[in-house]
Design a protein around this motif. Structure first.
Motif, PDB file in Angstrom:
ATOM      1  N   LYS A   1       1.594   2.835  28.524  1.00 45.08           N
ATOM      2  CA  LYS A   1       2.587   3.290  27.544  1.00 45.08           C
ATOM      3  C   LYS A   1       3.831   3.833  28.242  1.00 45.08           C
ATOM      4  O   LYS A   1       4.964   3.467  27.902  1.00 45.08           O
ATOM      5  CB  LYS A   1       1.964   4.361  26.648  1.00 45.08           C
ATOM      6  N   PHE A   2       3.631   4.681  29.233  1.00 45.48           N
ATOM      7  CA  PHE A   2       4.789   5.304  29.865  1.00 45.48           C
ATOM      8  C   PHE A   2       5.371   4.451  30.991  1.00 45.48           C
ATOM      9  O   PHE A   2       6.524   4.653  31.375  1.00 45.48           O
ATOM     10  CB  PHE A   2       4.436   6.726  30.313  1.00 45.48           C
ATOM     11  N   MET A   3       4.607   3.500  31.485  1.00 47.36           N
ATOM     12  CA  MET A   3       5.209   2.487  32.354  1.00 47.36           C
ATOM     13  C   MET A   3       6.251   1.694  31.567  1.00 47.36           C
ATOM     14  O   MET A   3       7.349   1.407  32.072  1.00 47.36           O
ATOM     15  CB  MET A   3       4.135   1.548  32.891  1.00 47.36           C
ATOM     16  N   ALA A   4       5.918   1.339  30.329  1.00 46.44           N
ATOM     17  CA  ALA A   4       6.865   0.606  29.483  1.00 46.44           C
ATOM     18  C   ALA A   4       8.102   1.455  29.199  1.00 46.44           C
ATOM     19  O   ALA A   4       9.238   0.950  29.196  1.00 46.44           O
ATOM     20  CB  ALA A   4       6.192   0.195  28.173  1.00 46.44           C
TER      21      ALA A   4
ATOM     22  N   ALA B   1       9.307   3.809  31.162  1.00 46.84           N
ATOM     23  CA  ALA B   1      10.071   3.854  32.414  1.00 46.84           C
ATOM     24  C   ALA B   1      10.904   2.586  32.590  1.00 46.84           C
ATOM     25  O   ALA B   1      12.091   2.642  32.963  1.00 46.84           O
ATOM     26  CB  ALA B   1       9.120   4.028  33.595  1.00 46.84           C
ATOM     27  N   GLN B   2      10.304   1.458  32.323  1.00 48.86           N
ATOM     28  CA  GLN B   2      11.011   0.182  32.486  1.00 48.86           C
ATOM     29  C   GLN B   2      12.144   0.043  31.481  1.00 48.86           C
ATOM     30  O   GLN B   2      13.224  -0.477  31.817  1.00 48.86           O
ATOM     31  CB  GLN B   2      10.013  -0.963  32.369  1.00 48.86           C
ATOM     32  N   ALA B   3      11.935   0.527  30.261  1.00 48.99           N
ATOM     33  CA  ALA B   3      12.994   0.471  29.251  1.00 48.99           C
ATOM     34  C   ALA B   3      14.170   1.357  29.649  1.00 48.99           C
ATOM     35  O   ALA B   3      15.342   0.975  29.484  1.00 48.99           O
ATOM     36  CB  ALA B   3      12.449   0.898  27.892  1.00 48.99           C
ATOM     37  N   LEU B   4      13.875   2.536  30.177  1.00 49.38           N
ATOM     38  CA  LEU B   4      14.936   3.433  30.634  1.00 49.38           C
ATOM     39  C   LEU B   4      15.696   2.832  31.806  1.00 49.38           C
ATOM     40  O   LEU B   4      16.929   2.892  31.864  1.00 49.38           O
ATOM     41  CB  LEU B   4      14.342   4.789  31.028  1.00 49.38           C
ATOM     42  N   GLN B   5      14.959   2.244  32.731  1.00 54.09           N
ATOM     43  CA  GLN B   5      15.602   1.654  33.896  1.00 54.09           C
ATOM     44  C   GLN B   5      16.451   0.450  33.517  1.00 54.09           C
ATOM     45  O   GLN B   5      17.491   0.187  34.139  1.00 54.09           O
ATOM     46  CB  GLN B   5      14.556   1.264  34.940  1.00 54.09           C
TER      47      GLN B   5
END
Length: 252
Positions: free
Chosen positions: A202-205, A207-211
């Motif tokens: 969930k939080f990997m996704a 992180a990737q969205a923020l990046q």
């Protein structure tokens, strides 16, 4: 000059949650880990209280004991509070680092569903045997990387807290009443790094969205860990965050 690092704990936690990181910290940078204030006053007196209101309240309660300038790292709920502090306390926060913190749900339907869930949890914290509620809390998918021993230790530590205070904080800080801060964060100059575990899908996704929105954002990934990286590998966490901050302070 090494600016202090302020560390904000997550829901059900305390400033003591950062003790292992402090123990492994590799240099003389000051680490400050306050206890977030009780939310019962807000929950009892203001129906419209939400994470933004609570964040302002927490800042008012804590800011006089914080340095004039500092780096800020928040975990989970502490990260959501840190997001608000970064916009409320411009000039004092040198850099913002977030660990497994949600920037906000993207639509009203998702927020409404989450608000219902959080109110149900708040009611359970307030009215049911705390050990049973904590057992169920730590069975959630976000905590799937915990061993049975780790769950038992967390329940033992958390059950000494005040259930009414837990319920109040849950009601006031529900993600269901938080604005979607994704775009605001991507434009926040002080936002430097997002920290997450590779086993926390969930939080990997997140992180990737923020990046994707902020390509210069540093992603600090702990491949074998889940939601709580600073508890899962405090020595590695301390080393990597210390190095990141030292690079931030190095003249360009």
């Amino acid at each position: 000059m090494m600016l202090p690092l302020v560390l904000l704990h997550g829901f059900l936690g305390s400033g003591d949650d950062w003790q292992d990181v402090r123990r492994h910290w590799p240099n003389q940078r000051a680490l400050i880990s306050p206890n977030l204030p009780d939310a019962q006053t807000l929950a009892g007196s203001e129906d419209s209280a939400n994470i933004e209101v609570y964040s302002r309240y927490a800042w008012e309660q804590l800011q006089t004991n914080l340095p004039e300038q500092f780096h800020l790292l928040g975990y989970s709920l502490g990260g959501r509070i840190a997001m608000h502090w970064a916009s409320q306390a411009t000039g004092r926060i040198q850099s913002l680092l977030l660990e497994s913190a949600h920037p906000g749900l993207p639509n009203q339907a998702a927020r409404r569903e989450r608000l219902i869930q959080d109110r149900q949890w708040a009611q359970r914290f307030a009215s049911e045997p705390l050990s049973e509620v904590l057992h169920d809390w730590y069975q959630q998918a976000v905590f799937q990387d915990l061993s049975d021993c780790q769950r038992t230790q967390l329940i033992s530590a958390r059950r000494r807290q005040d259930p009414a205070a837990m319920a109040a904080l849950m009601r006031v800080t529900s993600l269901g009443e938080q604005a979607d801060l994704m775009t605001q964060l991507s434009q926040q100059k002080t936002f430097k790094a997002y920290i997450t575990g590779g086993q926390d899908a969930k939080f990997m996704a997140t992180a990737q969205a923020l990046q994707a929105q902020k390509p210069c954002l540093k992603l600090v990934l702990f491949d074998t860990l889940g939601h709580n990286c600073h508890a899962g590998a405090p020595a590695a966490f301390a080393e990597r965050i210390s190095h990141l901050l030292s690079n931030e302070e190095r003249p360009s």
